[in-house]
Design a protein around this motif. Structure first.
Motif, short mmCIF file in Angstrom:
data_model
loop_
_atom_site.label_atom_id
_atom_site.label_comp_id
_atom_site.label_asym_id
_atom_site.label_seq_id
_atom_site.Cartn_x
_atom_site.Cartn_y
_atom_site.Cartn_z
N GLY A 5 0.75 -1.16 -0.09
CA GLY A 5 -0.05 0.00 -0.21
C GLY A 5 0.76 1.27 -0.01
N ARG A 6 0.40 2.14 -0.51
CA ARG A 6 1.02 3.64 -0.51
C ARG A 6 1.24 4.10 0.84
N GLY A 7 0.58 3.44 1.94
CA GLY A 7 0.96 4.17 3.30
C GLY A 7 2.16 3.78 3.90
N LEU A 8 2.73 2.46 3.50
CA LEU A 8 4.02 2.27 3.87
C LEU A 8 5.07 3.17 3.78
N GLY A 9 4.98 3.93 2.69
CA GLY A 9 6.22 4.94 2.48
C GLY A 9 5.86 6.08 3.16
N ARG A 10 4.97 6.41 4.12
CA ARG A 10 4.69 7.37 4.97
C ARG A 10 4.96 6.95 6.47
N LEU A 11 5.35 5.83 6.76
CA LEU A 11 5.55 5.22 8.34
C LEU A 11 7.00 5.96 8.44
N ARG A 12 7.19 6.85 9.25
CA ARG A 12 8.42 7.54 9.44
C ARG A 12 9.28 7.19 10.40
N HIS A 13 9.05 6.18 11.13
CA HIS A 13 9.92 5.68 12.11
C HIS A 13 10.37 4.22 12.03
N LEU A 27 6.42 -2.12 -7.05
CA LEU A 27 6.42 -1.27 -6.00
C LEU A 27 5.43 -0.06 -5.97
N PRO A 28 5.07 0.50 -4.96
CA PRO A 28 4.16 1.80 -5.36
C PRO A 28 5.28 2.88 -5.53
N GLY A 29 4.65 4.01 -6.20
CA GLY A 29 5.63 4.97 -6.78
C GLY A 29 6.52 5.63 -5.67
N ASN A 30 5.66 5.63 -4.48
CA ASN A 30 6.14 6.44 -3.31
C ASN A 30 7.28 5.56 -2.30
N PHE A 31 7.42 4.30 -2.73
CA PHE A 31 8.26 3.39 -1.88
C PHE A 31 9.72 3.59 -2.09
N PRO A 32 10.29 3.48 -1.01
CA PRO A 32 10.28 3.56 0.19
C PRO A 32 9.62 5.09 0.84
N THR A 34 10.19 9.64 0.94
CA THR A 34 11.24 10.30 1.64
C THR A 34 10.84 10.63 3.08
N SER A 35 9.82 10.08 3.48
CA SER A 35 9.42 10.40 5.14
C SER A 35 10.21 9.35 6.01
N ASN A 36 10.81 8.17 5.15
CA ASN A 36 11.41 7.21 5.92
C ASN A 36 12.86 7.32 5.90
N LEU A 37 13.36 8.59 6.29
CA LEU A 37 14.57 8.99 6.40
C LEU A 37 15.47 8.31 7.35
N GLY A 38 15.07 7.59 8.24
CA GLY A 38 15.69 6.67 9.23
C GLY A 38 15.82 5.40 8.83
N LEU A 39 15.43 4.90 7.55
CA LEU A 39 15.45 3.55 7.23
C LEU A 39 16.75 3.01 6.91
N LYS A 40 17.14 1.94 7.49
CA LYS A 40 18.52 1.37 7.56
C LYS A 40 18.36 0.24 6.52
N MET A 41 17.35 -0.48 6.67
CA MET A 41 17.49 -1.69 5.65
C MET A 41 16.22 -2.06 4.92
N ILE A 42 16.34 -2.37 3.68
CA ILE A 42 15.22 -2.80 2.89
C ILE A 42 15.41 -4.60 2.49
N GLY A 43 14.77 -5.42 2.58
CA GLY A 43 14.84 -6.88 2.31
C GLY A 43 13.60 -6.88 1.23
N LEU A 44 13.88 -7.12 -0.09
CA LEU A 44 12.80 -7.61 -0.90
C LEU A 44 13.35 -8.73 -1.71
#
Length: 142
Positions: A5-13, A27-32, A34-44
């Motif tokens: 869902g597009r909401g995953l890209g808005r989970l800031r923490h 993947l949705p166009g907004n994934f991951p 710019t709200s997820n600036l603390g994101l350290k790892m993406i496993g796809l």
């Protein structure tokens, strides 16, 4: 899981996203995002991803691990590595990068067909990827 869902890209923490072994092909166009600036790892890994959109790397410099192995990717967006300055692990094994069925030989005018690049994997990777990580190992392909 077959879609995000597009909401995953808005989970800031979020710090890590583990979505391994699903059936996510797009993947949705907004994934991951710019709200997820603390994101350290993406496993796809081990999904069915065939492409990454150009804004995929907009998450910034905090991302240190990116696992895209076991998908159907044929290319990596230009500029992705430059956007991910903190990236330390980037796994692209077992994709289709360089396996283009559209690759055709070029005629150099001398009557002989010449392949533009003898290494199709290297030819499919953007310049910033090769500058940062080097080319694939000729033995393992990684």
């Amino acid at each position: 899981l077959t879609a995000l869902g597009r909401g995953l890209g808005r989970l800031r923490h979020l710090e890590k996203i583990h979505l391994r072994q699903n059936n996510i092909s797009e993947l949705p166009g907004n994934f991951p995002g710019t709200s997820n600036l603390g994101l350290k790892m993406i496993g796809l890994s081990s999904n069915g991803l065939s492409a990454l959109h150009d804004s995929f790397g907009d998450v910034g410099a905090c991302l240190t691990e990116l696992y895209l192995n076991g998908n159907e990717l044929t290319t990596i967006p230009d500029g992705l590595c430059g956007k991910l300055a903190g990236l330390r692990t980037f796994n692209l094994a077992h994709n289709k990068i360089g396996d283009s069925e559209d690759a055709t030989p070029n005629d150099d005018g001398g009557g002989d067909e010449v392949m533009e690049d003898a290494d199709p994997v290297r030819a499919a990777l953007p310049g910033d990827f090769l500058e940062r990580f080097g080319g694939p190992d000729p033995v393992t392909g990684l």
